[in-house]
Design a protein around this motif. Structure first.
Motif, short mmCIF file in Angstrom:
data_model
loop_
_atom_site.label_atom_id
_atom_site.label_comp_id
_atom_site.label_asym_id
_atom_site.label_seq_id
_atom_site.Cartn_x
_atom_site.Cartn_y
_atom_site.Cartn_z
N PHE A 7 0.84 -1.18 0.00
CA PHE A 7 0.00 0.00 0.00
C PHE A 7 0.88 1.23 0.00
O PHE A 7 1.91 1.27 0.68
CB PHE A 7 -0.91 0.04 1.22
CG PHE A 7 -1.89 -1.08 1.28
CD1 PHE A 7 -2.82 -1.26 0.27
CD2 PHE A 7 -1.90 -1.96 2.34
CE1 PHE A 7 -3.73 -2.30 0.31
CE2 PHE A 7 -2.81 -3.00 2.39
CZ PHE A 7 -3.72 -3.17 1.37
N GLY A 12 -5.30 4.00 2.82
CA GLY A 12 -6.26 3.11 3.42
C GLY A 12 -5.91 2.64 4.80
O GLY A 12 -6.74 2.10 5.50
N LEU A 28 -8.30 -4.12 3.22
CA LEU A 28 -7.74 -3.99 1.88
C LEU A 28 -6.80 -5.12 1.50
O LEU A 28 -6.72 -5.48 0.34
CB LEU A 28 -7.00 -2.65 1.77
CG LEU A 28 -7.88 -1.41 1.79
CD1 LEU A 28 -7.02 -0.16 1.79
CD2 LEU A 28 -8.82 -1.38 0.60
N ARG A 31 -8.31 -8.08 -0.42
CA ARG A 31 -8.71 -7.66 -1.77
C ARG A 31 -7.49 -7.56 -2.68
O ARG A 31 -7.55 -7.94 -3.87
CB ARG A 31 -9.43 -6.32 -1.70
CG ARG A 31 -10.73 -6.36 -0.90
CD ARG A 31 -11.32 -4.98 -0.76
NE ARG A 31 -12.51 -4.99 0.08
CZ ARG A 31 -13.16 -3.90 0.45
NH1 ARG A 31 -12.74 -2.71 0.05
NH2 ARG A 31 -14.23 -3.99 1.21
N LEU A 32 -6.39 -7.03 -2.13
CA LEU A 32 -5.18 -6.92 -2.93
C LEU A 32 -4.63 -8.30 -3.26
O LEU A 32 -4.14 -8.53 -4.38
CB LEU A 32 -4.13 -6.10 -2.16
CG LEU A 32 -2.85 -5.76 -2.91
CD1 LEU A 32 -3.16 -4.97 -4.18
CD2 LEU A 32 -1.90 -4.97 -2.03
N TYR A 81 -10.19 -0.12 -5.99
CA TYR A 81 -10.22 0.16 -4.55
C TYR A 81 -9.74 1.56 -4.19
O TYR A 81 -9.74 1.92 -3.01
CB TYR A 81 -9.37 -0.88 -3.80
CG TYR A 81 -9.73 -2.30 -4.18
CD1 TYR A 81 -11.03 -2.76 -4.06
CD2 TYR A 81 -8.76 -3.16 -4.70
CE1 TYR A 81 -11.36 -4.06 -4.43
CE2 TYR A 81 -9.08 -4.45 -5.06
CZ TYR A 81 -10.38 -4.90 -4.92
OH TYR A 81 -10.70 -6.18 -5.29
N VAL A 83 -6.74 2.67 -4.24
CA VAL A 83 -5.50 2.54 -3.48
C VAL A 83 -4.32 2.55 -4.43
O VAL A 83 -4.25 1.75 -5.37
CB VAL A 83 -5.49 1.22 -2.67
CG1 VAL A 83 -4.15 1.05 -1.97
CG2 VAL A 83 -6.62 1.22 -1.65
#
Length: 331
Positions: A7, A12, A28, A31-32, A81, A83
């Motif tokens: 990230f 986030g 997150l 999801r990543l 997202y 991000v």
């Protein structure tokens, strides 16, 4: 080739105040991981916000370079997202992580020549080299990674021990035999609090650390784990970070013990008027609680605190994580 996807600074991870309960990487990161798995099944999550991916097969399958594949990952993470990511690429996890630490959002750092990449770095920046080991090496003039790489293996083994010396010699030459293990059990856990502005107040820093220690302690006790070490990372306004770690006197998940050591590490930074934008706490070297030894205490206050902690855990399990909070966070 290994990709290390992280990230971006402040992305986030705990967007709330220093003592808030930001959803952060806990939401997150999965999801990543799923996003990167669209390109390769060999993906390892490293909490709080890092993913390692072995993309050697993906490069051949998709017919793309590491830079092109990293660009696809970044664009999808940003589109899906919101991000931004920093991505490093290298022939092994150690070099990929080192490249990611130097990368900036929008730019992928690729290590093509490990020797040139590592040679001029201070030895303290090499993975697995703590302050004590760095002091020992510097005392003998081995103050850079290149000098350590050029030193005979026998010399390093005499200075830091047989196994540690061989590991150090290999890492200085860019060798890391650690594989990317999909679904591996994490040996660490972390959480972060970001401040909405440059925070100079030491009290706010300590409130953030108390919040982090409370969160991680409760998580460890719920999962039946204990940790053996803590690491505190301070992120500054210019996006640089400083990390320090210490070993606990005994393996524990007791919030009071975690908080006390976190405060001690924080005090060792000597921040004074530093502009701090975020603080992260990582519990390391996790293990099962049933296998950990605990020194019996004759202090009734300590025993009382542990009983209260157990009651608070039951209340949080029933009514939510904010059902019981330390007074300093509830104010």
């Amino acid at each position: 080739m290994i990709l290390c996807v992280r990230f971006g600074p402040g992305a986030g991870a705990g967007r709330g105040s220093g003592s808030g309960e930001g959803e952060g990487a806990g939401v997150l990161l999965p999801r990543l991981v799923d996003l990167v798995r669209e390109f390769t099944p060999v993906v390892e999550a490293v909490p709080p916000g890092e993913v390692l991916a072995d993309v050697r097969g993906a490069l051949r399958y998709f017919g793309r370079t590491p830079l092109e594949l990293a660009a696809l990952v970044r664009v999808r993470a940003l589109a899906l997202y919101g991000v931004d990511c920093v991505i490093g690429a290298g022939p092994n996890p150690m070099l990929a992580r080192a490249a990611a630490r130097e990368a900036r959002p929008g730019v992928t750092r690729v290590v093509d020549d490990p020797a040139a990449f590592l040679r001029d770095r201070p030895v303290a920046g090499l993975d697995g080299v703590g302050r004590a080991t760095a002091r020992t090496l510097c005392a003998y003039g081995l103050d850079s990674v290149g000098r350590v790489a050029d030193a005979p293996l026998a010399v390093l083994q005499r200075l830091v021990g047989a196994k540690a010396g061989r590991d150090l010699w290999e890492r200085a030459r860019g060798i890391d035999r650690t594989p990317v293990v999909p679904g591996a059990l994490s040996r660490s856990a972390a959480a972060e609090r970001s401040f909405p502005h440059d925070e100079l107040d030491r009290t706010e820093h300590r409130r953030a650390l108390l919040s982090l220690a409370t969160e991680l302690g409760a998580r460890l006790r719920t999962e039946g784990q204990v940790c053996r070490a803590l690491a505190v990372t301070v992120r500054y306004a210019d996006r640089t970070t400083t990390t320090r770690s210490r070993v606990l006197p005994e393996p524990t998940a007791h919030t009071a013990a975690l908080t006390a050591l976190a405060y001690a590490i924080h005090d060792s930074f000597g921040l004074q008027r530093a502009r701090v934008r975020g603080i992260a706490l990582r519990v390391e070297d996790l293990g099962p609680a049933e296998g950990a030894a605990h020194q019996l205490s004759l202090d009734p206050a300590d025993e009382k605190a542990r009983r209260i902690e157990a009651v608070a855990d039951r209340a949080r399990a029933k009514f939510g994580p904010r059902a019981v909070l330390p007074g300093a966070l509830a104010a």
